[in-house]
Every structure is written in C-alpha cells, then in structure tokens.
Design an enzyme around this catalytic site. Structure first.
Site, mmCIF file in Angstrom:
data_model
loop_
_atom_site.group_PDB
_atom_site.id
_atom_site.type_symbol
_atom_site.label_atom_id
_atom_site.label_comp_id
_atom_site.label_asym_id
_atom_site.label_seq_id
_atom_site.Cartn_x
_atom_site.Cartn_y
_atom_site.Cartn_z
ATOM 1 N N HIS A 33 0.826 -1.225 -0.005
ATOM 2 C CA HIS A 33 -0.029 0.101 -0.216
ATOM 3 C C HIS A 33 0.815 1.554 -0.110
ATOM 4 O O HIS A 33 0.621 2.229 -0.821
ATOM 5 C CB HIS A 33 -0.909 0.091 1.248
ATOM 6 C CG HIS A 33 -1.629 -1.078 1.212
ATOM 7 N ND1 HIS A 33 -1.853 -2.038 2.299
ATOM 8 C CD2 HIS A 33 -2.933 -1.283 0.610
ATOM 9 C CE1 HIS A 33 -2.827 -2.710 2.378
ATOM 10 N NE2 HIS A 33 -3.644 -2.495 1.220
ATOM 11 N N GLY A 142 -3.280 -1.744 -7.190
ATOM 12 C CA GLY A 142 -2.270 -2.780 -7.079
ATOM 13 C C GLY A 142 -2.529 -3.931 -8.097
ATOM 14 O O GLY A 142 -3.678 -4.167 -8.192
ATOM 15 N N GLN A 148 -9.482 -6.898 -10.072
ATOM 16 C CA GLN A 148 -9.978 -5.778 -9.612
ATOM 17 C C GLN A 148 -9.645 -4.603 -10.332
ATOM 18 O O GLN A 148 -10.256 -3.728 -10.910
ATOM 19 C CB GLN A 148 -9.535 -5.729 -8.301
ATOM 20 C CG GLN A 148 -9.639 -4.304 -7.586
ATOM 21 C CD GLN A 148 -9.679 -4.147 -6.312
ATOM 22 O OE1 GLN A 148 -10.417 -4.789 -5.263
ATOM 23 N NE2 GLN A 148 -8.430 -3.527 -5.702
ATOM 24 N N SER A 181 -3.051 -8.182 2.996
ATOM 25 C CA SER A 181 -3.361 -7.908 4.580
ATOM 26 C C SER A 181 -3.669 -9.210 4.798
ATOM 27 O O SER A 181 -3.611 -9.456 6.285
ATOM 28 C CB SER A 181 -4.581 -6.964 4.313
ATOM 29 O OG SER A 181 -4.189 -5.531 4.040
HETATM 30 O O1 PAF Z 1 -8.082 -3.262 -3.068
HETATM 31 C C1 PAF Z 1 -8.822 -3.358 -1.876
HETATM 32 O O2 PAF Z 1 -8.243 -3.033 -0.783
HETATM 33 C C2 PAF Z 1 -10.265 -2.821 -2.184
HETATM 34 O O3 PAF Z 1 -11.137 -3.818 -2.816
HETATM 35 C C3 PAF Z 1 -10.764 -1.501 -2.261
HETATM 36 C C4 PAF Z 1 -10.297 -0.986 -3.724
HETATM 37 C C5 PAF Z 1 -10.164 -0.688 -1.449
HETATM 38 C C6 PAF Z 1 -12.168 -1.329 -2.426
HETATM 39 O O4 PAF Z 1 -12.715 -1.428 -1.017
#
Ligand code: PAF
Length: 279
Positions: A33, A142, A148, A181
């Site tokens: 992050h 990422g 995603q 995480s």
């Molecule tokens: O990748 C993540 O941590 C989550 O899917 C995000 C993009 C913050 C949406 O809640």
C-alpha cells in the site's frame, strides 16, 4: 496529514484541487500500500488515502468481521509516507441509505467472482462512490488484485470518468509471497508454504515464455501441484491481458492468475507473461 471522516469535510479540504491522487484501501496497510501512496504522490497532489472496510464486497461467511481495523497504525504509516489526507468514513457516511445502488461490472462472475459472488459488484460500487467523494485526477490500484484493476479500469472507461487509473507493481516478501493484508491470518506452517503459489505461477509463465500453448494442460499441472501440497484451489487460469478472457490464437500478452486457499486463508496472485518472448 489530516484525518477526515465525513464527505462534507473532505469536499471542503479538496475544494479547487484538480490533481488529487487517490489510493483506495481497506486499511491494515503493508509495504505494498505504501508503494501505491508513493506512486500517487508522484502522479498528483494532494495525495489522499481512503481507509474503509467495505461490507458490500464480503460474502456471507467471509472475513468482514475479523478483517483487521488498525486506524492508528495506518495513519502513522501514511503520515510517514507523505500522505496529505486520510479519508476514513464510517459505515453510515459511506452507505447512508439501507438500499444502495450497485454497479454490476462485466466479468464480475468470472475468476474470483465465481467463488465470491457479489464481490466485484461491491468493489466497483464503493470505488465509484470514493471517486465521486474525492474527485481525484489519478487513482492507484495494485496489480496483485489483477481482476479488480481490470474491472475498475473498465468502469472508468465505460462511464467516461475523468480519472487516470494507475497500476502499482506487486510488492513481494523475499521468498516471493505477494504482500497482502490477509497474510496475517497464516499460521507459521502455512506462511512457509504460501510462496508456493507464486512459484507455481512462475513455472507456468516460464513454460509459456518458452513457447507452450496448451493452456488447459498448464492450468491442470499447476492445480495438481498445489492440491498435492494441501491447497484448495479455486482456479489457475491463463488469460489475455487485454480482455481477461481465454487467450485468442494470436494474442501474445497473457497473464496467469490463481486463487487458492491454505487452511482458512484465501490467497491470490498473478504473473504477466509474453508468449515465446521471455517472462
Ligand atoms: O483492494 C482493496 O483493498 C479494495 O478492494 C478497495 C479497492 C479498497 C475497495 O474496497
């Protein structure tokens, strides 16, 4: 660095800003992050990181309740990384009405969506809301969450959102395990086994780079190796980078993706590869 909990305060803080860079997160931050925050700061300022554990993207029986909430530690790390604003809305701020509009993106039922129905619908919905709340010029996600990233890029394109989506490279531990995480859920024995996921993907990618085109055979071999070592495999899949569908005969830019469980922990990873041209 300012910590903000409401949309009204956020709007006031960002009034007149046109180069805002946003890193959406669910908190419990790791080096991956922090690397995204570094990338965001290079793209634009102010740099905003959002912290929100989004219930819409967790299925029944998933880890929403036990997902670590570490606001104070996250703020310390974000401050040290040069973040200008941390936006940490509460549940009622994000979803003030019990019935919520939701975005249903293409490919939501494929790959991770097969075993996590509704997950990408929840992700796209909260990210669209965050985009409207923060109104960033840039947003960084990422590559570990490859599907995603693909879906969110598609959302931005298809809804003509004036936002540039930037991809952050996956940050790995020395033994190859992608930082996540959820790695914190692994027992010591599982943590020692976990890098196998990336090793299996690397082996498949090396074979593709060497000219192998039997995707089904590669997927089956990778699955068998993981299962033999006690993993429960959701999928190993060779896909086109451009469409995230099965590769067409002439496509050279591919990605091998996998999701598998070690005990109660679900890990995902992926590797991009070019056919016959080297990893
Ligand atoms: O990748 C993540 O941590 C989550 O899917 C995000 C993009 C913050 C949406 O809640």
């Amino acid at each position: 660095m300012r910590l903000i909990h409401t949309v009204a305060e956020l709007r006031a803080a960002l009034a007149g800003e046109h180069q805002t860079a946003l890193v959406p997160t669910m908190g419990n931050l790791h080096e991956g992050h922090i690397a995204l925050v570094g990338q965001a700061r290079q793209a634009g300022r102010p740099a905003v990181a959002s912290l929100f554990v989004n219930p819409l993207q967790f299925g029944a029986g998933e880890d929403f309740e036990r997902y670590p909430r570490t606001l104070a530690a996250d703020c310390e790390r974000l401050d040290a990384a040069g973040t200008d604003i941390v936006f940490a809305p509460g549940l009622a701020e994000m979803y003030p009405e019990p019935q919520t509009y939701q975005v249903l993106p293409p490919l939501a039922d494929a790959l991770c969506g097969e075993t996590r129905p509704g997950h990408f619908q929840g992700v796209a919905t909260v990210v669209l809301k965050l985009f409207n709340m923060v109104r960033p010029r840039y947003s960084v996600f990422g590559k570990k969450d490859y599907q995603q990233l693909f879906i969110l890029k598609g959302m931005v394109r298809q809804f003509n959102l004036p936002i540039e989506v930037l991809a952050g490279e996956t940050v790995r531990a020395e033994d190859g395990l992608a930082l996540s995480s959820r790695n914190g859920y692994l027992s010591a024995r599982e943590r020692a086994e976990a890098p196998r996921l990336y090793a299996v993907l690397e082996a498949a990618a090396a074979r593709i780079a060497a000219g192998e085109r039997d995707w089904r055979g590669l997927e089956a071999a990778a699955r068998a190796e993981l299962e033999a070592r006690g993993w429960t495999v959701d999928y190993v899949s060779v896909r086109s980078q451009a469409s995230l569908l099965a590769p067409g005969p002439d496509e050279t830019a591919l990605v091998v993706l996998a999701a598998a469980r070690l005990g109660g922990t679900r890990l995902i990873d992926n590797i991009e590869v070019r056919t016959g041209l080297g990893v």
